[in-house]
Motif scaffolding. Sequence first.
Motif, PDB file in Angstrom:
ATOM      1  N   THR A  33       2.215 -10.724  12.109  1.00  0.00           N
ATOM      2  CA  THR A  33       2.291 -10.224  10.726  1.00  0.00           C
ATOM      3  C   THR A  33       3.438  -9.226  10.579  1.00  0.00           C
ATOM      4  N   GLU A  34       3.533  -8.305  11.549  1.00  0.00           N
ATOM      5  CA  GLU A  34       4.595  -7.295  11.491  1.00  0.00           C
ATOM      6  C   GLU A  34       5.970  -7.939  11.540  1.00  0.00           C
ATOM      7  N   ASP A  35       6.140  -8.925  12.416  1.00  0.00           N
ATOM      8  CA  ASP A  35       7.442  -9.578  12.543  1.00  0.00           C
ATOM      9  C   ASP A  35       7.857 -10.243  11.238  1.00  0.00           C
ATOM     10  N   ILE A  36       6.900 -10.935  10.631  1.00  0.00           N
ATOM     11  CA  ILE A  36       7.183 -11.634   9.369  1.00  0.00           C
ATOM     12  C   ILE A  36       7.603 -10.635   8.301  1.00  0.00           C
ATOM     13  N   ILE A  37       6.779  -9.605   8.163  1.00  0.00           N
ATOM     14  CA  ILE A  37       7.011  -8.671   7.069  1.00  0.00           C
ATOM     15  C   ILE A  37       8.225  -7.787   7.326  1.00  0.00           C
ATOM     16  N   SER A  38       8.450  -7.423   8.589  1.00  0.00           N
ATOM     17  CA  SER A  38       9.640  -6.634   8.917  1.00  0.00           C
ATOM     18  C   SER A  38      10.902  -7.409   8.556  1.00  0.00           C
ATOM     19  N   GLU A  40      11.172  -9.806   6.326  1.00  0.00           N
ATOM     20  CA  GLU A  40      11.278  -9.895   4.869  1.00  0.00           C
ATOM     21  C   GLU A  40      11.832  -8.601   4.286  1.00  0.00           C
ATOM     22  N   VAL A  41      11.303  -7.493   4.786  1.00  0.00           N
ATOM     23  CA  VAL A  41      11.754  -6.198   4.258  1.00  0.00           C
ATOM     24  C   VAL A  41      13.204  -5.943   4.647  1.00  0.00           C
ATOM     25  N   ARG A  42      13.584  -6.367   5.853  1.00  0.00           N
ATOM     26  CA  ARG A  42      14.979  -6.198   6.287  1.00  0.00           C
ATOM     27  C   ARG A  42      15.910  -6.957   5.331  1.00  0.00           C
ATOM     28  N   LEU A  44      15.259  -7.950   2.215  1.00  0.00           N
ATOM     29  CA  LEU A  44      15.228  -7.365   0.867  1.00  0.00           C
ATOM     30  C   LEU A  44      16.016  -6.056   0.819  1.00  0.00           C
ATOM     31  N   SER A  45      15.981  -5.300   1.940  1.00  0.00           N
ATOM     32  CA  SER A  45      16.744  -4.054   1.988  1.00  0.00           C
ATOM     33  C   SER A  45      18.244  -4.347   1.995  1.00  0.00           C
ATOM     34  N   VAL A  48      19.354  -5.147  -1.544  1.00  0.00           N
ATOM     35  CA  VAL A  48      18.781  -4.274  -2.582  1.00  0.00           C
ATOM     36  C   VAL A  48      19.797  -3.977  -3.687  1.00  0.00           C
ATOM     37  N   SER A  94      16.035 -17.231   7.839  1.00  0.00           N
ATOM     38  CA  SER A  94      14.805 -16.528   7.469  1.00  0.00           C
ATOM     39  C   SER A  94      14.965 -16.162   5.993  1.00  0.00           C
ATOM     40  N   SER A  95      13.857 -15.973   5.302  1.00  0.00           N
ATOM     41  CA  SER A  95      13.990 -15.717   3.867  1.00  0.00           C
ATOM     42  C   SER A  95      12.912 -14.773   3.348  1.00  0.00           C
ATOM     43  N   GLU A  98      11.379 -12.056  -3.911  1.00  0.00           N
ATOM     44  CA  GLU A  98      10.945 -10.915  -4.706  1.00  0.00           C
ATOM     45  C   GLU A  98      11.003 -11.353  -6.167  1.00  0.00           C
TER      46      GLU A  98
ATOM     47  N   ARG B 140      10.427   2.571   1.431  1.00  0.00           N
ATOM     48  CA  ARG B 140       9.677   1.620   0.600  1.00  0.00           C
ATOM     49  C   ARG B 140       8.200   1.895   0.789  1.00  0.00           C
ATOM     50  N   ALA B 152       0.974 -13.474   5.047  1.00  0.00           N
ATOM     51  CA  ALA B 152       0.637 -12.393   5.985  1.00  0.00           C
ATOM     52  C   ALA B 152       0.430 -11.097   5.199  1.00  0.00           C
ATOM     53  N   MET B 154      -0.097  -6.901   5.030  1.00  0.00           N
ATOM     54  CA  MET B 154       0.106  -5.604   5.703  1.00  0.00           C
ATOM     55  C   MET B 154      -0.033  -4.508   4.649  1.00  0.00           C
ATOM     56  N   ILE B 162      15.547   0.415   8.100  1.00  0.00           N
ATOM     57  CA  ILE B 162      16.104  -0.735   7.374  1.00  0.00           C
ATOM     58  C   ILE B 162      15.725  -2.054   8.046  1.00  0.00           C
ATOM     59  N   ASP B 163      15.379  -2.002   9.339  1.00  0.00           N
ATOM     60  CA  ASP B 163      14.990  -3.244  10.009  1.00  0.00           C
ATOM     61  C   ASP B 163      13.482  -3.506   9.896  1.00  0.00           C
ATOM     62  N   GLY B 164      12.809  -2.784   9.023  1.00  0.00           N
ATOM     63  CA  GLY B 164      11.438  -3.129   8.671  1.00  0.00           C
ATOM     64  C   GLY B 164      10.334  -2.489   9.485  1.00  0.00           C
TER      65      GLY B 164
END
Lengths: 107, 220
Positions: A33-38, A40-42, A44-45, A48, A94-95, A98, B140, B152, B154, B162-164
């Motif tokens: 879960t963390e890998d997926i979301i990290s 995604e956030v990377r 999106l950041s 931005v 990867s994608s 938003e 964020r 998923a 969280m 920045i790397d999540g």
Amino acid sequence: MKNIVLVTTLILSFILGGFSVGIFYENKVANITEDIISEEVRLLSLAVNASIPCDKLLKSGGWIYDEYTGYSVFWKLYADQSMVAKLVVGEEYSSAVETFENSCPRE
Amino acid sequence: MESITNKVGINCKNNPSDVKKIIKLLSERKSQSTYRQSLLKMTVPKFGEDQYIAKLINAIKIFQKSFQKMNSPDGVVSPAGNTILFLGGIRSAGKTILVDLDDQNLYAFNGPMLIYEFHCASGDKQHPTARWPSLHRVSRKHKIYRSRKYDAQMNYAMFFTIDGKAIHQSSAVSVTSILKYFGVDSLGSHGCVRLSEENAKTLYTWAPMHTTVFIDLEKI
């Protein structure tokens, strides 16, 4: 007596084994879960500051894309024009997606 | 944790009680096994010895260069600056989240006042949360974060890199935290800081955007 010790040892080993597998599995699921979301956030950041290409979007009606170093951004207006979808695709495909309110000036 | 009331260093007031605290913090940092090697060149003066202020300024500069990795050390420790955090102290004002990787604890401070202390579980051996003390900010906040693509979840996520990397809720905290405390480093997160749901919710409510997050390998 020997049998009692043997059975007790077996039961304890079984419980301990089950407990360890439970922890290991739970940890693994949380890591995925963390890998997926990290990721995604990377993405999106990274994107931005990419601003909505309003003109192109309103004219096109389809997907619009902009390329940047290391990632691409795809934009699309919802059919009712209320929202904008932003899809960020990284170098290794990867994608992250938003959606936000359509802030483009309406015609 | 130690905090100071006035600046210490070059062209500063150098209030004796603050100077004593900085000398103590520098000495303690130097004595920590994790950091001893990188602070070998730093000599910490004793309070009151000959030219101790000049020697202290020199020690602060060496600390800022070799520990804090500053390109241009200014030789000053401010009450609400960054150096006080790297020294193992706490800012005199503002909210700070401090993560101690050694003890697997997360502390929430408002100024020098400890508000919360939670067990946490940080990164495993292959994915450490930090390899050196590092300073971040919450960039964020997502009360509910769900990946649309992978479904998923969280929750109570506060991203600080920045790397999540994020502080977030997880059910895999307590046992992992205890095992990591006893040196079992193969279990743990992929760099995030995990809290129990209740604690993550509390911290999420307490910490606004841009709250300082300091990751320490070994807390004083």
